[in-house]
Design a protein around this motif. Structure first.
Motif, PDB file in Angstrom:
ATOM      1  N   GLY A   1       0.817  -1.206   0.000  1.00 34.74           N
ATOM      2  CA  GLY A   1       0.000   0.000   0.000  1.00 34.74           C
ATOM      3  C   GLY A   1       0.852   1.258   0.000  1.00 34.74           C
ATOM      4  N   GLU A   2       1.884   1.278   0.839  1.00 32.82           N
ATOM      5  CA  GLU A   2       2.783   2.438   0.892  1.00 32.82           C
ATOM      6  C   GLU A   2       3.562   2.595  -0.412  1.00 32.82           C
ATOM      7  OE1 GLU A   2       5.143   1.756   4.371  1.00 32.82           O
ATOM      8  OE2 GLU A   2       3.495   2.243   5.733  1.00 32.82           O
ATOM      9  N   LEU A   3       3.966   1.479  -1.005  1.00 28.88           N
ATOM     10  CA  LEU A   3       4.716   1.515  -2.253  1.00 28.88           C
ATOM     11  C   LEU A   3       3.883   2.104  -3.395  1.00 28.88           C
ATOM     12  CD1 LEU A   3       7.391   0.633  -3.651  1.00 28.88           C
ATOM     13  CD2 LEU A   3       6.254  -1.522  -4.168  1.00 28.88           C
ATOM     14  N   HIS A   4       2.607   1.789  -3.416  1.00 30.48           N
ATOM     15  CA  HIS A   4       1.725   2.258  -4.485  1.00 30.48           C
ATOM     16  C   HIS A   4       0.932   3.505  -4.106  1.00 30.48           C
ATOM     17  CE1 HIS A   4       2.661  -1.004  -7.180  1.00 30.48           C
ATOM     18  NE2 HIS A   4       2.556  -1.838  -6.159  1.00 30.48           N
ATOM     19  N   GLY A   5       1.175   4.043  -2.907  1.00 28.75           N
ATOM     20  CA  GLY A   5       0.599   5.319  -2.519  1.00 28.75           C
ATOM     21  C   GLY A   5      -0.849   5.319  -2.088  1.00 28.75           C
ATOM     22  N   PHE A   6      -1.327   4.223  -1.537  1.00 24.67           N
ATOM     23  CA  PHE A   6      -2.689   4.254  -1.008  1.00 24.67           C
ATOM     24  C   PHE A   6      -2.712   3.727   0.419  1.00 24.67           C
ATOM     25  CE2 PHE A   6      -2.289   0.468  -3.676  1.00 24.67           C
ATOM     26  CZ  PHE A   6      -2.703  -0.545  -2.840  1.00 24.67           C
ATOM     27  N   SER A   7      -3.691   4.198   1.148  1.00 23.94           N
ATOM     28  CA  SER A   7      -3.799   3.879   2.571  1.00 23.94           C
ATOM     29  C   SER A   7      -4.674   2.642   2.778  1.00 23.94           C
ATOM     30  CB  SER A   7      -4.402   5.075   3.311  1.00 23.94           C
ATOM     31  OG  SER A   7      -4.608   4.744   4.656  1.00 23.94           O
ATOM     32  N   ILE A   8      -4.196   1.736   3.606  1.00 25.41           N
ATOM     33  CA  ILE A   8      -4.956   0.526   3.916  1.00 25.41           C
ATOM     34  C   ILE A   8      -5.193   0.498   5.420  1.00 25.41           C
ATOM     35  CG2 ILE A   8      -4.927  -1.991   3.948  1.00 25.41           C
ATOM     36  CD1 ILE A   8      -3.309  -1.903   1.423  1.00 25.41           C
ATOM     37  N   GLY A   9      -6.442   0.283   5.803  1.00 21.81           N
ATOM     38  CA  GLY A   9      -6.816   0.220   7.205  1.00 21.81           C
ATOM     39  C   GLY A   9      -7.561  -1.070   7.509  1.00 21.81           C
TER      40      GLY A   9
ATOM     41  N   TYR B   1     -12.493  -6.375   4.242  1.00 25.67           N
ATOM     42  CA  TYR B   1     -13.179  -6.580   2.969  1.00 25.67           C
ATOM     43  C   TYR B   1     -12.737  -7.898   2.328  1.00 25.67           C
ATOM     44  CZ  TYR B   1     -14.955  -5.698  -1.719  1.00 25.67           C
ATOM     45  OH  TYR B   1     -15.626  -5.795  -2.904  1.00 25.67           O
ATOM     46  N   SER B   2     -11.469  -8.259   2.516  1.00 29.32           N
ATOM     47  CA  SER B   2     -10.922  -9.454   1.886  1.00 29.32           C
ATOM     48  C   SER B   2     -10.669 -10.610   2.841  1.00 29.32           C
ATOM     49  CB  SER B   2      -9.590  -9.116   1.197  1.00 29.32           C
ATOM     50  OG  SER B   2      -9.780  -8.138   0.215  1.00 29.32           O
ATOM     51  N   TYR B   3     -10.516 -10.317   4.129  1.00 27.90           N
ATOM     52  CA  TYR B   3     -10.155 -11.345   5.105  1.00 27.90           C
ATOM     53  C   TYR B   3     -11.094 -11.291   6.300  1.00 27.90           C
ATOM     54  CZ  TYR B   3      -5.602 -11.417   2.722  1.00 27.90           C
ATOM     55  OH  TYR B   3      -4.601 -11.511   1.807  1.00 27.90           O
ATOM     56  N   CYS B   4     -11.051 -12.359   7.097  1.00 25.13           N
ATOM     57  CA  CYS B   4     -11.692 -12.321   8.414  1.00 25.13           C
ATOM     58  C   CYS B   4     -10.702 -12.921   9.409  1.00 25.13           C
ATOM     59  CB  CYS B   4     -13.018 -13.072   8.422  1.00 25.13           C
ATOM     60  SG  CYS B   4     -12.858 -14.846   8.226  1.00 25.13           S
ATOM     61  N   PHE B   5     -10.799 -12.494  10.644  1.00 26.04           N
ATOM     62  CA  PHE B   5      -9.936 -13.023  11.692  1.00 26.04           C
ATOM     63  C   PHE B   5     -10.688 -14.135  12.407  1.00 26.04           C
ATOM     64  CE2 PHE B   5      -7.906  -9.073  10.852  1.00 26.04           C
ATOM     65  CZ  PHE B   5      -6.573  -9.329  11.079  1.00 26.04           C
ATOM     66  N   ALA B   6     -10.001 -15.224  12.646  1.00 23.08           N
ATOM     67  CA  ALA B   6     -10.608 -16.368  13.311  1.00 23.08           C
ATOM     68  C   ALA B   6      -9.664 -16.890  14.381  1.00 23.08           C
ATOM     69  CB  ALA B   6     -10.893 -17.471  12.299  1.00 23.08           C
ATOM     70  N   PRO B   7     -10.223 -17.417  15.482  1.00 25.92           N
ATOM     71  CA  PRO B   7      -9.353 -18.005  16.508  1.00 25.92           C
ATOM     72  C   PRO B   7      -8.747 -19.312  16.001  1.00 25.92           C
ATOM     73  CG  PRO B   7     -11.665 -18.245  17.107  1.00 25.92           C
ATOM     74  CD  PRO B   7     -11.625 -17.438  15.855  1.00 25.92           C
ATOM     75  N   LEU B   8      -7.527 -19.577  16.427  1.00 25.61           N
ATOM     76  CA  LEU B   8      -6.903 -20.857  16.079  1.00 25.61           C
ATOM     77  C   LEU B   8      -7.641 -21.971  16.806  1.00 25.61           C
ATOM     78  CD1 LEU B   8      -3.065 -20.179  16.205  1.00 25.61           C
ATOM     79  CD2 LEU B   8      -4.453 -20.695  14.214  1.00 25.61           C
ATOM     80  N   VAL B   9      -7.865 -23.047  16.118  1.00 26.67           N
ATOM     81  CA  VAL B   9      -8.617 -24.157  16.702  1.00 26.67           C
ATOM     82  C   VAL B   9      -7.826 -24.842  17.801  1.00 26.67           C
ATOM     83  CG1 VAL B   9      -9.641 -26.411  16.189  1.00 26.67           C
ATOM     84  CG2 VAL B   9      -9.902 -24.537  14.576  1.00 26.67           C
TER      85      VAL B   9
END
Length: 135
Positions: free
Chosen positions: A105-113, A119-127
């Motif tokens: 994101g920094e290399l291509h000049g856009f901000s990622i939060g 939007y693309s991932y979800c966080f899940a607890p380890l089993v």
């Protein structure tokens, strides 16, 4: 074939407890050049990494040996703050993925939060490891 180790309790045994005690902290501070302003404490007998307080992060000595000196990438800090868990509760692959996303994101000049990540991932607890999360 060696016999299986017998469990002495009904609780999950997730490995050996830490061997670091209060007296070892001064040696670690000197060995890894940790600034005196950084607060350090050793864990209690039954404490684990996810058990730390809200303003604490757990750092394993292996991280210090690998020259980690407390610079948390901003995206990892933002994600951890958003979900309310410690940096050390993220798996190494999750760290690596988030760092790559931030650098690109920094290399291509856009901000990622956080919202772009979600939007693309979800966080899940380890089993198999309570208190730890992955993408």
């Amino acid at each position: 074939m060696a016999p299986l180790r017998r469990r002495r309790s009904c609780f999950f045994d997730d490995g050996p407890r830490t061997e670091i005690r209060e007296g070892d902290l001064a040696d670690m501070r000197r060995k890894y050049a940790i600034h005196p302003s950084v607060g350090m404490r050793s864990p209690s007998e039954f404490e684990r990494a996810p058990d730390g307080g809200a303003n604490e992060i757990a750092i394993y000595e292996a991280y210090l040996e690998a020259v980690f000196r407390g610079v948390i990438p901003s995206l990892i800090g933002e994600v951890s703050s958003f979900f309310g868990f410690s940096f050390s509760q993220l798996t190494p692959l999750t760290w690596r993925t988030l760092m790559v996303i931030q650098v690109l994101g920094e290399l291509h000049g856009f901000s990622i939060g956080v919202h772009e990540i979600l939007y693309s991932y979800c966080f899940a607890p380890l089993v198999n490891k309570a208190g730890f999360y992955h993408l």
